[in-house]
Design an enzyme around this catalytic site. Structure first.
Site, PDB file in Angstrom:
ATOM      1  N   GLY A 159      -6.094  -0.894   4.663  1.00 28.04           N
ATOM      2  CA  GLY A 159      -4.981  -1.353   3.835  1.00 28.04           C
ATOM      3  C   GLY A 159      -5.457  -1.764   2.458  1.00 28.04           C
ATOM      4  N   ARG A 160      -5.834  -3.057   2.319  1.00 27.56           N
ATOM      5  CA  ARG A 160      -6.196  -3.591   0.998  1.00 27.56           C
ATOM      6  C   ARG A 160      -7.244  -2.750   0.260  1.00 27.56           C
ATOM      7  NH1 ARG A 160      -6.665  -9.336   3.724  1.00 27.56           N
ATOM      8  NH2 ARG A 160      -7.174  -7.841   5.374  1.00 27.56           N
ATOM      9  N   GLN A 169       6.958   4.907   7.366  1.00 28.31           N
ATOM     10  CA  GLN A 169       7.107   3.795   8.306  1.00 28.31           C
ATOM     11  C   GLN A 169       8.554   3.298   8.266  1.00 28.31           C
ATOM     12  OE1 GLN A 169       5.555  -0.279   7.820  1.00 28.31           O
ATOM     13  NE2 GLN A 169       4.460   0.016   9.739  1.00 28.31           N
ATOM     14  N   TYR A 176       8.599  -8.225  13.463  1.00 23.85           N
ATOM     15  CA  TYR A 176       9.917  -7.732  13.050  1.00 23.85           C
ATOM     16  C   TYR A 176      10.761  -7.384  14.280  1.00 23.85           C
ATOM     17  CZ  TYR A 176       7.768  -7.893   8.465  1.00 23.85           C
ATOM     18  OH  TYR A 176       7.129  -8.329   7.330  1.00 23.85           O
ATOM     19  N   ARG A 204       3.803   1.564  15.439  1.00 22.71           N
ATOM     20  CA  ARG A 204       2.817   0.517  15.148  1.00 22.71           C
ATOM     21  C   ARG A 204       3.140  -0.712  15.989  1.00 22.71           C
ATOM     22  NH1 ARG A 204       0.338  -2.432   9.707  1.00 22.71           N
ATOM     23  NH2 ARG A 204      -1.644  -1.423  10.082  1.00 22.71           N
TER      24      ARG A 204
HETATM   25  C1  LIG Z   1       0.274  -5.798   0.230  1.00 19.32           C
HETATM   26  C2  LIG Z   1       0.401  -5.544   1.712  1.00 19.32           C
HETATM   27  C3  LIG Z   1       1.581  -5.038   2.225  1.00 19.32           C
HETATM   28  C4  LIG Z   1       1.699  -4.735   3.595  1.00 19.32           C
HETATM   29  N1  LIG Z   1       2.852  -4.152   4.047  1.00 19.32           N
HETATM   30  C5  LIG Z   1       2.919  -3.699   5.323  1.00 19.32           C
HETATM   31  C6  LIG Z   1       4.024  -2.931   5.758  1.00 19.32           C
HETATM   32  O1  LIG Z   1       4.963  -2.611   4.999  1.00 19.32           O
HETATM   33  N2  LIG Z   1       4.025  -2.532   7.063  1.00 19.32           N
HETATM   34  C7  LIG Z   1       3.029  -2.851   7.926  1.00 19.32           C
HETATM   35  O2  LIG Z   1       3.083  -2.485   9.105  1.00 19.32           O
HETATM   36  N3  LIG Z   1       1.944  -3.561   7.528  1.00 19.32           N
HETATM   37  C8  LIG Z   1       1.867  -3.968   6.241  1.00 19.32           C
HETATM   38  N4  LIG Z   1       0.733  -4.622   5.821  1.00 19.32           N
HETATM   39  C9  LIG Z   1      -0.421  -4.768   6.727  1.00 19.32           C
HETATM   40  C10 LIG Z   1      -1.421  -3.610   6.512  1.00 19.32           C
HETATM   41  O3  LIG Z   1      -0.899  -2.384   6.961  1.00 19.32           O
HETATM   42  C11 LIG Z   1      -2.757  -3.851   7.245  1.00 19.32           C
HETATM   43  O4  LIG Z   1      -2.520  -3.848   8.615  1.00 19.32           O
HETATM   44  C12 LIG Z   1      -3.406  -5.157   6.829  1.00 19.32           C
HETATM   45  O5  LIG Z   1      -3.483  -5.250   5.426  1.00 19.32           O
HETATM   46  C13 LIG Z   1      -4.799  -5.301   7.424  1.00 19.32           C
HETATM   47  O6  LIG Z   1      -5.616  -4.225   7.040  1.00 19.32           O
HETATM   48  P1  LIG Z   1      -6.685  -4.350   5.844  1.00 19.32           P
HETATM   49  O7  LIG Z   1      -7.612  -5.474   6.234  1.00 19.32           O
HETATM   50  O8  LIG Z   1      -7.369  -3.032   5.820  1.00 19.32           O
HETATM   51  O9  LIG Z   1      -5.928  -4.660   4.589  1.00 19.32           O
HETATM   52  C14 LIG Z   1       0.623  -4.973   4.470  1.00 19.32           C
HETATM   53  C15 LIG Z   1      -0.557  -5.511   3.944  1.00 19.32           C
HETATM   54  C16 LIG Z   1      -0.687  -5.783   2.596  1.00 19.32           C
HETATM   55  C17 LIG Z   1      -1.999  -6.302   2.064  1.00 19.32           C
END
Ligand SMILES: Cc1cc2nc3c(=O)[nH]c(=O)nc-3n(C[C@H](O)[C@H](O)[C@H](O)COP(=O)(O)O)c2cc1C
Length: 366
Positions: A322-323, A97, A184, A232
């Site tokens: 993600g999480r 990314q 961003y 994205r």
């Molecule tokens: C610790 C953490 C770091 C994240 N860093 C990014 C990132 O670098 N780039 C991005 O587009 N989204 C980032 N996100 C968002 C995740 O990609 C994802 O869209 C978000 O956590 C929701 O999905 P989930 O409910 O499955 O966690 C981050 C989320 C978390 C929890």
């Protein structure tokens, strides 16, 4: 078998399932170079059909957070090569990314303490970034006042995205995901509530708002080919002090139509889960899918059941988690076998070393 675990042809790249590991900043690269822990972490998660790496700044200027591994030095590329080798050795696929934060930054993470850049010189209020506070201690601080970019600089950043994509391919990534989401730089141009520029990149017209996004896509595609490029987006996102504006829906659909003609690997909707929770958001995403002919990835709060539902409904092709991937390195395997999921420790999401990073075991080892 559920569609979630069936293979997928992503512009010629074979994905073993439709489970995507969402991009997640983990802020563990103290010198901005990925190391053997980074390789171990991603290698452990290679059961995903596709991994999208954490956001990797394309330049010092594009950085908003301490300890994020970059995509612009020889050392960083060598570090990422270890990561892609580890993922490929386990039969996984991984995109990088590539990221410019724009105004979501702080002087302490900019070279020589200069101001961050943005479409306009407007500070992101009520926001935080991970940088150095006044005493030089790492922590959450308010973003600094940005300065407005001139058009030469915009073109320079477009080229830096293309250079970062080149570096990603050199580092062995299967492709790149342009970070056009979460408030961003790219979204700062798209959002007419913020973008009051009066030049060709200005927010007064749809063409102006989406120009930078499309120029970045075109520059990256010219360098590494459309099949390796995803983007994205987070339509209607309000992150980092972005607000509603007139013509918002038309803007996103116009961008979808433009992107559709470019034959990309995919569009990744980062906030699909929350959009689908409202009737308006649901019909927007249906319309988006009609306008955009290529592969879609949905993310945002998914669990196995809800992921299978959006796949069954035909709203998306792939689903990102993600999480759940933080605490379950073998998430795809656990879901496929009905094994229980572990909960992540929120206190170790960002920063630190192995704890909360590489020490979550796979289910069978429990
Ligand atoms: C610790 C953490 C770091 C994240 N860093 C990014 C990132 O670098 N780039 C991005 O587009 N989204 C980032 N996100 C968002 C995740 O990609 C994802 O869209 C978000 O956590 C929701 O999905 P989930 O409910 O499955 O966690 C981050 C989320 C978390 C929890």
């Amino acid at each position: 078998m559920s569609e979630l675990f069936s293979s997928y042809n992503l512009s010629g790249l074979h994905l073993k399932n439709r489970v995507v590991m969402a991009p997640m900043t983990r802020a563990r690269a103290v010198d901005t170079v990925p190391d053997s822990n980074t390789a171990l972490y991603y290698g452990q998660r290679a059961g995903a059909g596709l991994i999208v790496s954490e956001g990797t700044p394309i330049s010092d200027e594009g950085r908003g957070y301490l300890y994020t591994p970059g995509a612009y030095s020889v050392e960083q590329v060598a570090g990422w090569k270890k990561v892609t080798d580890a993922v490929h050795a386990q039969g996984g696929k991984i995109f990088s990314q590539i990221w410019h934060v724009g105004r979501v930054s702080h002087v302490s993470v900019q070279r020589d303490g200069i101001a961050p850049v943005a479409p306009v010189a407007v500070i992101a209020k009520d926001s935080n970034v991970f940088a150095l506070d006044e005493s030089g201690v790492p922590g959450l601080v308010a973003p600094s006042a940005p300065r407005a970019l001139n058009t030469d600089e915009i073109n320079r950043i477009t080229q830096e995205f293309a250079d970062a994509a080149d570096n990603a391919v050199k580092a062995g990534f299967d492709g790149v995901e342009i970070h056009g989401a979460n408030g961003y730089l790219i979204e700062q141009f798209i959002n007419a509530g913020l973008n009051k520029r009066e030049d060709a990149y200005g927010g007064a017209t749809i063409a102006g708002r989406i120009r930078f996004a499309l120029e970045v896509v075109d520059a990256v595609v010219a360098r590494i080919g459309s099949a390796r490029v995803g983007i994205r987006l987070t339509p209607f996102s309000r992150l980092f002090d972005l607000h509603a504006f007139d013509g918002e829906k038309e803007t996103w659909l116009a961008l979808a139509a433009e992107l559709s003609s470019r034959n990309l690997a995919y569009i990744h909707i980062g906030n699909a889960g929350s959009l689908l929770a409202t009737e308006e958001g649901y019909s927007f995403l249906k319309e988006f899918r009609e306008v955009y002919q290529g592969t879609l990835i949905f993310a945002g709060g998914y669990r196995q059941e809800t992921a299978e539902r959006v796949l069954d409904e035909g709203l998306t092709d792939l689903v990102a988690f993600g999480r759940p991937y933080i605490a379950n390195p073998d998430l795809a395997e656990r879901m496929q076998h009905g094994w229980p999921l572990a909960d992540p420790d929120y206190t170790t999401f960002y920063g630190g070393a192995q704890k909360g990073y590489t020490d979550y075991p796979a289910y069978k080892a429990v």
